[in-house]
Design a protein around this motif. Structure first.
Motif, PDB file in Angstrom:
ATOM      1  N   THR A 161     -29.050  13.527   4.016  1.00 39.72           N
ATOM      2  CA  THR A 161     -27.879  12.999   3.305  1.00 39.72           C
ATOM      3  C   THR A 161     -28.128  11.558   2.893  1.00 39.72           C
ATOM      4  O   THR A 161     -27.791  11.150   1.771  1.00 39.72           O
ATOM      5  CB  THR A 161     -26.624  13.081   4.194  1.00 39.72           C
ATOM      6  N   ALA A 162     -28.739  10.786   3.770  1.00 39.68           N
ATOM      7  CA  ALA A 162     -29.042   9.392   3.455  1.00 39.68           C
ATOM      8  C   ALA A 162     -30.042   9.288   2.309  1.00 39.68           C
ATOM      9  O   ALA A 162     -29.885   8.445   1.409  1.00 39.68           O
ATOM     10  CB  ALA A 162     -29.572   8.679   4.695  1.00 39.68           C
ATOM     11  N   LEU A 163     -31.064  10.120   2.307  1.00 40.26           N
ATOM     12  CA  LEU A 163     -32.038  10.105   1.212  1.00 40.26           C
ATOM     13  C   LEU A 163     -31.377  10.458  -0.116  1.00 40.26           C
ATOM     14  O   LEU A 163     -31.618   9.795  -1.139  1.00 40.26           O
ATOM     15  CB  LEU A 163     -33.178  11.080   1.506  1.00 40.26           C
ATOM     16  N   ARG A 164     -30.530  11.485  -0.104  1.00 44.82           N
ATOM     17  CA  ARG A 164     -29.843  11.862  -1.345  1.00 44.82           C
ATOM     18  C   ARG A 164     -28.921  10.745  -1.818  1.00 44.82           C
ATOM     19  O   ARG A 164     -28.839  10.449  -3.016  1.00 44.82           O
ATOM     20  CB  ARG A 164     -29.041  13.151  -1.139  1.00 44.82           C
ATOM     21  N   SER A 165     -28.235  10.111  -0.877  1.00 43.52           N
ATOM     22  CA  SER A 165     -27.334   9.014  -1.230  1.00 43.52           C
ATOM     23  C   SER A 165     -28.108   7.829  -1.797  1.00 43.52           C
ATOM     24  O   SER A 165     -27.667   7.187  -2.760  1.00 43.52           O
ATOM     25  CB  SER A 165     -26.519   8.573  -0.008  1.00 43.52           C
ATOM     26  N   ALA A 166     -29.253   7.533  -1.209  1.00 46.37           N
ATOM     27  CA  ALA A 166     -30.075   6.435  -1.717  1.00 46.37           C
ATOM     28  C   ALA A 166     -30.478   6.696  -3.161  1.00 46.37           C
ATOM     29  O   ALA A 166     -30.399   5.807  -4.024  1.00 46.37           O
ATOM     30  CB  ALA A 166     -31.313   6.258  -0.839  1.00 46.37           C
ATOM     31  N   ILE A 167     -30.881   7.923  -3.451  1.00 42.75           N
ATOM     32  CA  ILE A 167     -31.288   8.275  -4.813  1.00 42.75           C
ATOM     33  C   ILE A 167     -30.113   8.143  -5.782  1.00 42.75           C
ATOM     34  O   ILE A 167     -30.251   7.571  -6.870  1.00 42.75           O
ATOM     35  CB  ILE A 167     -31.880   9.698  -4.832  1.00 42.75           C
ATOM     36  N   LYS A 168     -28.948   8.641  -5.379  1.00 46.02           N
ATOM     37  CA  LYS A 168     -27.768   8.499  -6.236  1.00 46.02           C
ATOM     38  C   LYS A 168     -27.412   7.035  -6.462  1.00 46.02           C
ATOM     39  O   LYS A 168     -27.089   6.622  -7.585  1.00 46.02           O
ATOM     40  CB  LYS A 168     -26.566   9.232  -5.622  1.00 46.02           C
ATOM     41  N   PRO A 203     -25.092   5.282  -9.658  1.00 49.79           N
ATOM     42  CA  PRO A 203     -24.124   4.792  -8.678  1.00 49.79           C
ATOM     43  C   PRO A 203     -22.702   5.287  -8.906  1.00 49.79           C
ATOM     44  O   PRO A 203     -21.952   5.470  -7.946  1.00 49.79           O
ATOM     45  CB  PRO A 203     -24.214   3.266  -8.814  1.00 49.79           C
ATOM     46  N   GLU A 204     -22.332   5.536 -10.158  1.00 49.74           N
ATOM     47  CA  GLU A 204     -20.963   6.020 -10.413  1.00 49.74           C
ATOM     48  C   GLU A 204     -20.727   7.378  -9.771  1.00 49.74           C
ATOM     49  O   GLU A 204     -19.618   7.669  -9.299  1.00 49.74           O
ATOM     50  CB  GLU A 204     -20.678   6.084 -11.916  1.00 49.74           C
ATOM     51  N   ASP A 220     -18.332  -1.806 -12.183  1.00 50.82           N
ATOM     52  CA  ASP A 220     -18.375  -0.562 -12.951  1.00 50.82           C
ATOM     53  C   ASP A 220     -17.207   0.375 -12.635  1.00 50.82           C
ATOM     54  O   ASP A 220     -17.335   1.588 -12.757  1.00 50.82           O
ATOM     55  CB  ASP A 220     -19.698   0.165 -12.687  1.00 50.82           C
ATOM     56  N   MET A 221     -16.058  -0.180 -12.242  1.00 55.24           N
ATOM     57  CA  MET A 221     -14.946   0.669 -11.832  1.00 55.24           C
ATOM     58  C   MET A 221     -14.461   1.590 -12.954  1.00 55.24           C
ATOM     59  O   MET A 221     -14.072   2.737 -12.697  1.00 55.24           O
ATOM     60  CB  MET A 221     -13.784  -0.177 -11.304  1.00 55.24           C
ATOM     61  N   ASN A 222     -14.503   1.133 -14.190  1.00 56.62           N
ATOM     62  CA  ASN A 222     -14.062   2.000 -15.284  1.00 56.62           C
ATOM     63  C   ASN A 222     -14.976   3.210 -15.446  1.00 56.62           C
ATOM     64  O   ASN A 222     -14.516   4.313 -15.768  1.00 56.62           O
ATOM     65  CB  ASN A 222     -13.982   1.214 -16.596  1.00 56.62           C
ATOM     66  N   VAL A 223     -16.272   3.025 -15.218  1.00 54.75           N
ATOM     67  CA  VAL A 223     -17.209   4.149 -15.265  1.00 54.75           C
ATOM     68  C   VAL A 223     -16.939   5.100 -14.100  1.00 54.75           C
ATOM     69  O   VAL A 223     -16.970   6.327 -14.259  1.00 54.75           O
ATOM     70  CB  VAL A 223     -18.667   3.640 -15.223  1.00 54.75           C
ATOM     71  N   ILE A 224     -16.664   4.548 -12.927  1.00 55.73           N
ATOM     72  CA  ILE A 224     -16.336   5.372 -11.759  1.00 55.73           C
ATOM     73  C   ILE A 224     -15.057   6.161 -12.014  1.00 55.73           C
ATOM     74  O   ILE A 224     -14.959   7.344 -11.651  1.00 55.73           O
ATOM     75  CB  ILE A 224     -16.205   4.487 -10.505  1.00 55.73           C
TER      76      ILE A 224
END
Length: 314
Positions: free
Chosen positions: A231-238, A243-244, A276-280
Protein backbone atom coordinates in the motif's frame (compact mmCIF):
# COMPACT_ATOMS: atom_id res chain seq x y z
CA UNK A 1 -5.39 25.04 -9.25
CA UNK A 2 -5.48 26.60 -5.78
CA UNK A 3 -8.90 27.10 -4.18
CA UNK A 4 -7.92 29.96 -1.86
CA UNK A 5 -10.05 33.07 -2.43
CA UNK A 6 -8.26 36.32 -1.51
CA UNK A 7 -10.26 39.55 -1.94
CA UNK A 8 -9.05 42.05 -4.53
CA UNK A 9 -8.76 44.69 -1.82
CA UNK A 10 -7.14 43.36 1.33
CA UNK A 11 -7.06 45.43 4.55
CA UNK A 12 -3.70 46.40 5.98
CA UNK A 13 -1.90 43.93 8.21
CA UNK A 14 -2.51 46.24 11.17
CA UNK A 15 -6.25 46.27 10.45
CA UNK A 16 -6.35 42.47 10.22
CA UNK A 17 -4.53 42.23 13.55
CA UNK A 18 -6.91 44.70 15.17
CA UNK A 19 -9.94 42.76 13.93
CA UNK A 20 -8.51 39.45 15.12
CA UNK A 21 -7.78 40.95 18.53
CA UNK A 22 -11.39 42.18 18.67
CA UNK A 23 -12.56 38.66 17.81
CA UNK A 24 -10.84 37.42 20.98
CA UNK A 25 -12.10 40.22 23.23
CA UNK A 26 -15.26 40.53 25.31
CA UNK A 27 -17.74 37.78 26.06
CA UNK A 28 -17.21 34.86 23.74
CA UNK A 29 -15.19 34.60 20.56
CA UNK A 30 -16.23 35.92 17.15
CA UNK A 31 -15.46 32.82 15.09
CA UNK A 32 -17.06 34.27 11.95
CA UNK A 33 -14.65 37.20 12.02
CA UNK A 34 -11.66 34.87 12.42
CA UNK A 35 -12.81 32.82 9.42
CA UNK A 36 -13.48 35.93 7.31
CA UNK A 37 -9.88 37.05 7.78
CA UNK A 38 -7.63 33.99 8.04
CA UNK A 39 -9.46 31.81 5.50
CA UNK A 40 -8.93 34.50 2.86
CA UNK A 41 -5.25 35.34 3.26
CA UNK A 42 -2.38 33.60 1.50
CA UNK A 43 0.72 32.20 3.21
CA UNK A 44 2.74 35.41 2.89
CA UNK A 45 -0.14 37.52 4.23
CA UNK A 46 -0.71 35.16 7.16
CA UNK A 47 3.00 35.29 7.96
CA UNK A 48 2.91 39.09 8.12
CA UNK A 49 -0.25 39.03 10.24
CA UNK A 50 1.36 36.65 12.72
CA UNK A 51 4.53 38.77 12.93
CA UNK A 52 2.61 42.03 13.35
CA UNK A 53 0.23 40.54 15.93
CA UNK A 54 3.19 39.52 18.11
CA UNK A 55 4.73 42.98 17.77
CA UNK A 56 1.49 44.85 18.54
CA UNK A 57 0.01 42.66 21.29
CA UNK A 58 3.08 40.85 22.62
CA UNK A 59 1.55 37.43 22.03
CA UNK A 60 1.92 34.81 19.33
CA UNK A 61 -1.26 34.68 17.27
CA UNK A 62 -1.14 30.88 17.41
CA UNK A 63 -1.23 31.00 21.21
CA UNK A 64 -4.17 33.43 21.14
CA UNK A 65 -6.08 31.18 18.74
CA UNK A 66 -5.34 28.12 20.86
CA UNK A 67 -6.70 29.89 23.95
CA UNK A 68 -9.92 30.98 22.23
CA UNK A 69 -10.82 28.03 20.02
CA UNK A 70 -11.33 24.31 20.55
CA UNK A 71 -11.79 20.98 18.85
CA UNK A 72 -11.43 20.36 15.14
CA UNK A 73 -12.09 24.02 14.38
CA UNK A 74 -9.04 24.99 16.43
CA UNK A 75 -6.90 22.40 14.64
CA UNK A 76 -7.77 23.53 11.11
CA UNK A 77 -7.29 27.20 12.03
CA UNK A 78 -3.91 26.52 13.68
CA UNK A 79 -2.68 24.33 10.82
CA UNK A 80 -3.77 26.91 8.28
CA UNK A 81 -2.15 29.82 10.13
CA UNK A 82 1.22 28.09 10.33
CA UNK A 83 3.87 28.76 7.71
CA UNK A 84 3.67 25.86 5.17
CA UNK A 85 7.11 24.51 6.10
CA UNK A 86 6.32 24.71 9.84
CA UNK A 87 2.96 23.04 9.21
CA UNK A 88 4.58 20.13 7.38
CA UNK A 89 7.18 19.83 10.13
CA UNK A 90 4.44 19.62 12.78
CA UNK A 91 2.50 17.03 10.78
CA UNK A 92 5.63 14.96 10.26
CA UNK A 93 6.52 15.08 13.94
CA UNK A 94 3.01 13.91 14.84
CA UNK A 95 3.29 11.12 12.30
CA UNK A 96 6.55 9.72 13.64
CA UNK A 97 4.69 9.06 16.90
CA UNK A 98 1.71 7.26 15.34
CA UNK A 99 1.66 3.55 14.61
CA UNK A 100 2.00 2.97 10.87
CA UNK A 101 -1.22 2.06 9.08
CA UNK A 102 -2.33 2.32 5.47
CA UNK A 103 -4.39 5.39 6.42
CA UNK A 104 -1.47 7.14 8.15
CA UNK A 105 1.08 7.75 5.43
CA UNK A 106 1.83 11.37 6.12
CA UNK A 107 5.62 10.99 6.01
CA UNK A 108 5.43 9.40 2.60
CA UNK A 109 2.75 11.89 1.49
CA UNK A 110 4.79 14.96 2.34
CA UNK A 111 8.07 13.55 1.02
CA UNK A 112 6.55 12.65 -2.36
CA UNK A 113 4.16 15.55 -3.05
CA UNK A 114 6.37 18.52 -2.10
CA UNK A 115 8.96 20.09 -4.35
CA UNK A 116 12.62 19.55 -3.48
CA UNK A 117 12.91 23.10 -2.16
CA UNK A 118 9.70 22.78 -0.11
CA UNK A 119 10.90 19.52 1.44
CA UNK A 120 14.25 21.11 2.28
CA UNK A 121 12.45 24.06 3.94
CA UNK A 122 10.34 21.62 5.93
CA UNK A 123 13.44 19.78 7.17
CA UNK A 124 14.97 23.11 8.21
CA UNK A 125 11.76 24.00 10.07
CA UNK A 126 11.87 20.55 11.72
CA UNK A 127 15.39 21.31 12.99
CA UNK A 128 14.27 24.64 14.42
CA UNK A 129 11.08 23.35 16.06
CA UNK A 130 12.21 19.99 17.41
CA UNK A 131 16.01 20.32 17.76
CA UNK A 132 16.74 17.21 15.73
CA UNK A 133 16.54 16.08 12.14
CA UNK A 134 13.53 14.59 10.41
CA UNK A 135 15.73 11.78 9.12
CA UNK A 136 16.82 10.71 12.59
CA UNK A 137 13.25 10.75 13.91
CA UNK A 138 11.97 8.67 10.98
CA UNK A 139 14.84 6.20 11.40
CA UNK A 140 14.30 5.99 15.18
CA UNK A 141 10.53 5.51 15.15
CA UNK A 142 9.96 3.39 12.03
CA UNK A 143 11.37 -0.06 11.40
CA UNK A 144 11.79 -2.73 8.73
CA UNK A 145 10.81 -2.16 5.11
CA UNK A 146 9.04 1.10 5.96
CA UNK A 147 12.29 2.55 7.30
CA UNK A 148 14.10 1.33 4.20
CA UNK A 149 11.64 3.28 2.04
CA UNK A 150 10.95 6.36 4.13
CA UNK A 151 14.45 7.41 5.22
CA UNK A 152 15.69 7.89 1.63
CA UNK A 153 12.37 9.52 0.67
CA UNK A 154 12.76 12.25 3.30
CA UNK A 155 16.50 12.56 2.54
CA UNK A 156 16.27 13.05 -1.22
CA UNK A 157 16.57 16.26 -3.21
CA UNK A 158 15.07 15.34 -6.58
CA UNK A 159 15.96 17.07 -9.82
CA UNK A 160 13.03 19.36 -10.73
CA UNK A 161 13.67 19.81 -14.46
CA UNK A 162 11.33 18.51 -17.21
CA UNK A 163 13.89 16.32 -19.01
CA UNK A 164 13.13 12.61 -19.52
CA UNK A 165 15.58 9.94 -20.67
CA UNK A 166 13.44 7.42 -22.54
CA UNK A 167 16.22 4.81 -22.76
CA UNK A 168 16.66 4.99 -19.02
CA UNK A 169 12.87 4.79 -18.55
CA UNK A 170 12.73 1.57 -20.58
CA UNK A 171 15.66 0.06 -18.68
CA UNK A 172 14.31 0.92 -15.23
CA UNK A 173 10.79 -0.22 -16.14
CA UNK A 174 12.32 -3.62 -16.87
CA UNK A 175 14.16 -3.58 -13.53
CA UNK A 176 10.94 -2.74 -11.69
CA UNK A 177 9.00 -5.44 -13.54
CA UNK A 178 11.63 -8.08 -12.84
CA UNK A 179 11.67 -7.51 -9.09
CA UNK A 180 7.89 -7.08 -8.79
CA UNK A 181 7.36 -10.32 -10.73
CA UNK A 182 9.71 -12.04 -8.30
CA UNK A 183 7.77 -10.49 -5.40
CA UNK A 184 10.95 -8.70 -4.25
CA UNK A 185 8.95 -5.64 -3.31
CA UNK A 186 11.59 -4.28 -0.91
CA UNK A 187 14.47 -4.74 -3.35
CA UNK A 188 17.15 -2.04 -3.25
CA UNK A 189 16.61 -1.22 -6.93
CA UNK A 190 12.89 -0.52 -6.45
CA UNK A 191 13.71 1.74 -3.50
CA UNK A 192 16.51 3.47 -5.45
CA UNK A 193 14.32 4.29 -8.44
CA UNK A 194 11.37 5.54 -6.40
CA UNK A 195 13.47 7.67 -4.05
CA UNK A 196 15.94 9.31 -6.45
CA UNK A 197 14.48 9.83 -9.93
CA UNK A 198 12.76 13.08 -10.91
CA UNK A 199 8.98 13.05 -11.18
CA UNK A 200 8.96 13.46 -15.00
CA UNK A 201 11.46 10.59 -15.28
CA UNK A 202 9.31 8.39 -13.07
CA UNK A 203 6.23 9.28 -15.12
CA UNK A 204 8.06 8.11 -18.26
CA UNK A 205 9.21 4.92 -16.51
CA UNK A 206 5.72 4.04 -15.26
CA UNK A 207 4.23 4.84 -18.67
CA UNK A 208 6.67 2.47 -20.37
CA UNK A 209 5.95 -0.17 -17.71
CA UNK A 210 2.25 0.02 -18.55
CA UNK A 211 2.80 -0.10 -22.31
CA UNK A 212 5.41 -2.86 -22.23
CA UNK A 213 3.92 -5.19 -19.64
CA UNK A 214 0.19 -4.55 -20.04
CA UNK A 215 -0.55 -3.44 -16.47
CA UNK A 216 -0.11 -0.26 -14.50
CA UNK A 217 2.68 -0.71 -11.98
CA UNK A 218 0.25 0.02 -9.14
CA UNK A 219 -1.92 -2.90 -10.30
CA UNK A 220 1.06 -5.26 -10.24
CA UNK A 221 1.76 -4.10 -6.68
CA UNK A 222 -1.54 -5.57 -5.50
CA UNK A 223 -1.36 -9.13 -4.22
CA UNK A 224 -4.93 -9.64 -3.07
CA UNK A 225 -3.89 -9.91 0.56
CA UNK A 226 -3.69 -6.82 2.77
CA UNK A 227 -0.10 -5.63 2.84
CA UNK A 228 0.74 -2.22 4.31
CA UNK A 229 4.13 -2.05 2.59
CA UNK A 230 2.62 -2.62 -0.86
CA UNK A 231 0.00 0.00 0.00
CA UNK A 232 2.85 2.36 0.82
CA UNK A 233 4.58 1.67 -2.51
CA UNK A 234 1.37 2.29 -4.43
CA UNK A 235 0.75 5.48 -2.47
CA UNK A 236 4.28 6.71 -3.14
CA UNK A 237 3.77 6.20 -6.87
CA UNK A 238 0.44 8.04 -6.82
CA UNK A 239 1.90 10.90 -4.79
CA UNK A 240 4.82 11.24 -7.19
CA UNK A 241 2.94 11.26 -10.50
CA UNK A 242 -0.79 11.79 -9.74
CA UNK A 243 -1.16 13.53 -6.37
CA UNK A 244 -4.76 14.57 -7.05
CA UNK A 245 -5.76 10.89 -7.21
CA UNK A 246 -3.98 10.17 -3.94
CA UNK A 247 -5.57 13.10 -2.10
CA UNK A 248 -9.02 12.32 -3.49
CA UNK A 249 -8.71 8.83 -2.04
CA UNK A 250 -7.58 10.19 1.35
CA UNK A 251 -10.57 12.56 1.46
CA UNK A 252 -12.98 9.82 0.36
CA UNK A 253 -11.67 7.47 3.06
CA UNK A 254 -11.85 10.26 5.65
CA UNK A 255 -15.55 10.89 5.04
CA UNK A 256 -16.92 7.59 3.75
CA UNK A 257 -16.77 5.78 7.07
CA UNK A 258 -18.47 5.59 10.44
CA UNK A 259 -17.10 8.73 12.03
CA UNK A 260 -15.02 11.27 10.15
CA UNK A 261 -11.23 11.00 10.11
CA UNK A 262 -10.74 14.66 11.00
CA UNK A 263 -6.96 14.28 11.28
CA UNK A 264 -6.83 13.39 7.58
CA UNK A 265 -9.50 15.88 6.49
CA UNK A 266 -7.90 18.89 8.17
CA UNK A 267 -4.45 17.89 6.94
CA UNK A 268 -5.41 17.61 3.29
CA UNK A 269 -7.45 20.81 3.28
CA UNK A 270 -4.79 22.85 5.10
CA UNK A 271 -1.92 21.62 2.92
CA UNK A 272 -3.54 21.60 -0.56
CA UNK A 273 -5.69 24.77 -0.58
CA UNK A 274 -2.82 26.88 -1.94
CA UNK A 275 -1.54 24.13 -4.26
CA UNK A 276 -4.03 22.00 -6.18
CA UNK A 277 -7.32 21.83 -4.28
CA UNK A 278 -9.39 22.70 -7.35
CA UNK A 279 -7.85 19.76 -9.22
CA UNK A 280 -8.56 17.50 -6.23
CA UNK A 281 -12.16 18.75 -6.17
CA UNK A 282 -12.57 17.84 -9.85
CA UNK A 283 -11.12 14.39 -9.22
CA UNK A 284 -13.38 13.95 -6.19
CA UNK A 285 -16.48 14.72 -8.25
CA UNK A 286 -15.31 12.48 -11.11
CA UNK A 287 -14.76 9.59 -8.72
CA UNK A 288 -17.80 10.03 -6.45
CA UNK A 289 -20.34 12.11 -8.45
CA UNK A 290 -20.65 14.24 -5.31
CA UNK A 291 -19.11 17.67 -4.90
CA UNK A 292 -16.47 17.91 -2.20
CA UNK A 293 -18.26 20.77 -0.44
CA UNK A 294 -21.42 18.65 -0.20
CA UNK A 295 -19.42 15.79 1.32
CA UNK A 296 -17.78 18.16 3.82
CA UNK A 297 -21.14 19.67 4.82
CA UNK A 298 -22.65 16.23 5.38
CA UNK A 299 -19.77 15.12 7.63
CA UNK A 300 -18.94 18.28 9.62
CA UNK A 301 -20.78 21.09 11.36
CA UNK A 302 -20.54 24.54 12.91
CA UNK A 303 -17.48 26.77 12.65
CA UNK A 304 -15.34 23.78 11.67
CA UNK A 305 -17.56 23.19 8.65
CA UNK A 306 -17.55 26.88 7.70
CA UNK A 307 -13.75 27.11 7.85
CA UNK A 308 -13.33 24.03 5.66
CA UNK A 309 -15.86 25.34 3.13
CA UNK A 310 -14.23 28.79 3.04
CA UNK A 311 -10.80 27.25 2.42
CA UNK A 312 -11.96 24.92 -0.34
CA UNK A 313 -13.37 27.92 -2.21
CA UNK A 314 -17.08 27.09 -2.04
Amino acid sequence: MASLVVPDSVPSVAEDCEQLHKAFSGWGTNEDLIISILAHRNAEQRKHIRQAYAEIYGQDLLYALEQELSGHFMRIVLLWTLDPAERDAVLLNESTKRYWTSSNQVILEIACTRSSDALLSTKQAYHALFRKSLEEDVAAHITGDFRKLLVPLVSTYRYEGPEMDMTLAEHEAEILHEHISDKEYNHDEIIRILTTRSKPQLYATFDHYNNEFGNAITKDLKTGAADDFLTALRSAIKCLVAPEKYFEKVLRAAMHRTGTDDWALTRVVATRVEVDMNVIKEEYYRRNTVRLDHAIRSDTSGDYEEMLIALTGE
